[in-house]
Design a protein around this motif. Structure first.
Motif, PDB file in Angstrom:
ATOM      1  N   ALA A  13     -14.131   7.615 -42.934  1.00  0.00           N
ATOM      2  CA  ALA A  13     -14.139   6.804 -44.161  1.00  0.00           C
ATOM      3  C   ALA A  13     -13.807   7.663 -45.378  1.00  0.00           C
ATOM      4  CB  ALA A  13     -15.509   6.144 -44.332  1.00  0.00           C
ATOM      5  N   ILE A  14     -14.293   8.899 -45.408  1.00  0.00           N
ATOM      6  CA  ILE A  14     -14.009   9.810 -46.515  1.00  0.00           C
ATOM      7  C   ILE A  14     -12.511  10.102 -46.580  1.00  0.00           C
ATOM      8  CG2 ILE A  14     -14.347  12.183 -47.327  1.00  0.00           C
ATOM      9  CD1 ILE A  14     -17.276  11.896 -46.247  1.00  0.00           C
ATOM     10  N   LYS A  15     -11.902  10.354 -45.427  1.00  0.00           N
ATOM     11  CA  LYS A  15     -10.459  10.587 -45.379  1.00  0.00           C
ATOM     12  C   LYS A  15      -9.698   9.328 -45.808  1.00  0.00           C
ATOM     13  CE  LYS A  15     -10.357  14.143 -41.851  1.00  0.00           C
ATOM     14  NZ  LYS A  15     -10.041  14.469 -40.459  1.00  0.00           N
ATOM     15  N   GLU A  16     -10.153   8.170 -45.335  1.00  0.00           N
ATOM     16  CA  GLU A  16      -9.491   6.907 -45.668  1.00  0.00           C
ATOM     17  C   GLU A  16      -9.526   6.638 -47.183  1.00  0.00           C
ATOM     18  OE1 GLU A  16     -10.272   2.274 -44.438  1.00  0.00           O
ATOM     19  OE2 GLU A  16     -10.805   3.822 -42.961  1.00  0.00           O
ATOM     20  N   ALA A  17     -10.629   7.025 -47.809  1.00  0.00           N
ATOM     21  CA  ALA A  17     -10.774   6.815 -49.257  1.00  0.00           C
ATOM     22  C   ALA A  17     -10.086   7.905 -50.067  1.00  0.00           C
ATOM     23  CB  ALA A  17     -12.251   6.741 -49.621  1.00  0.00           C
TER      24      ALA A  17
END
Length: 161
Positions: A155-159
């Motif tokens: 999720a951190i990478k996606e954001a």
């Protein structure tokens, strides 16, 4: 039984949760689905009761819910509407000593040796609990933590944080 998890990168997860709550929640739902499925598999495979029909194993069900505050909740439980669900709680939590009486007849009857034994009532000693769902959760606790950390990193990478 509640399993709590902690994230490796608390600061990034906190920022993600505040700035991109949809991305965070979607990934936590996926993590909860994977985690509950793994606990379900372990509970179906590792228990102490003697399985005769396989109905109790099939009654172990999973669900993922979202609380009013947005918290994602993964649930592993015995489905009471499935064939094994009717007696599942008695196997999982055990039973206290109790008296068994006939419902539709005057006598209880059971096979003994080459004949039958009869009684108007029986004092059952109760059964020991086999808390296979709790044990499966405890056995998978570190694995669940790793799953949530993996999906938090995703999720951190996606954001883009």
């Amino acid at each position: 039984m509640d399993i709590k998890y902690s994230f490796r990168d608390e600061e990034a997860v906190r920022a993600l949760k505040q700035q991109f709550p949809d991305i965070f929640q979607r990934n936590m739902i996926l993590a909860a689905k994977v985690s509950t499925r793994d606990v379900q598999k372990t509970a179906r495979a590792k228990h102490r009761f003697r399985s005769r029909s396989g109905n109790l194993e099939l009654a172990i069900d999973t669900d993922v819910q979202i609380a009013s505050d947005g918290e994602v909740i993964g649930i592993v439980q015995i489905n009471p509407n499935s064939p094994g669900g009717a007696y599942g709680p008695y196997v999982h939590d055990g039973t206290p000593p109790h008296i068994i009486r006939p419902r539709n007849k005057k006598w209880l009857r059971w096979p003994e040796g080459s004949g039958f034994r009869f009684a108007k009532m029986v004092k059952h000693p109760g059964t020991k609990p086999d808390q296979f769902i709790y044990e499966a959760g405890e056995a998978n606790q570190q694995h669940i933590n790793d799953i949530f950390n993996r999906y938090a990193g995703r999720a951190i990478k996606e954001a883009g944080l």
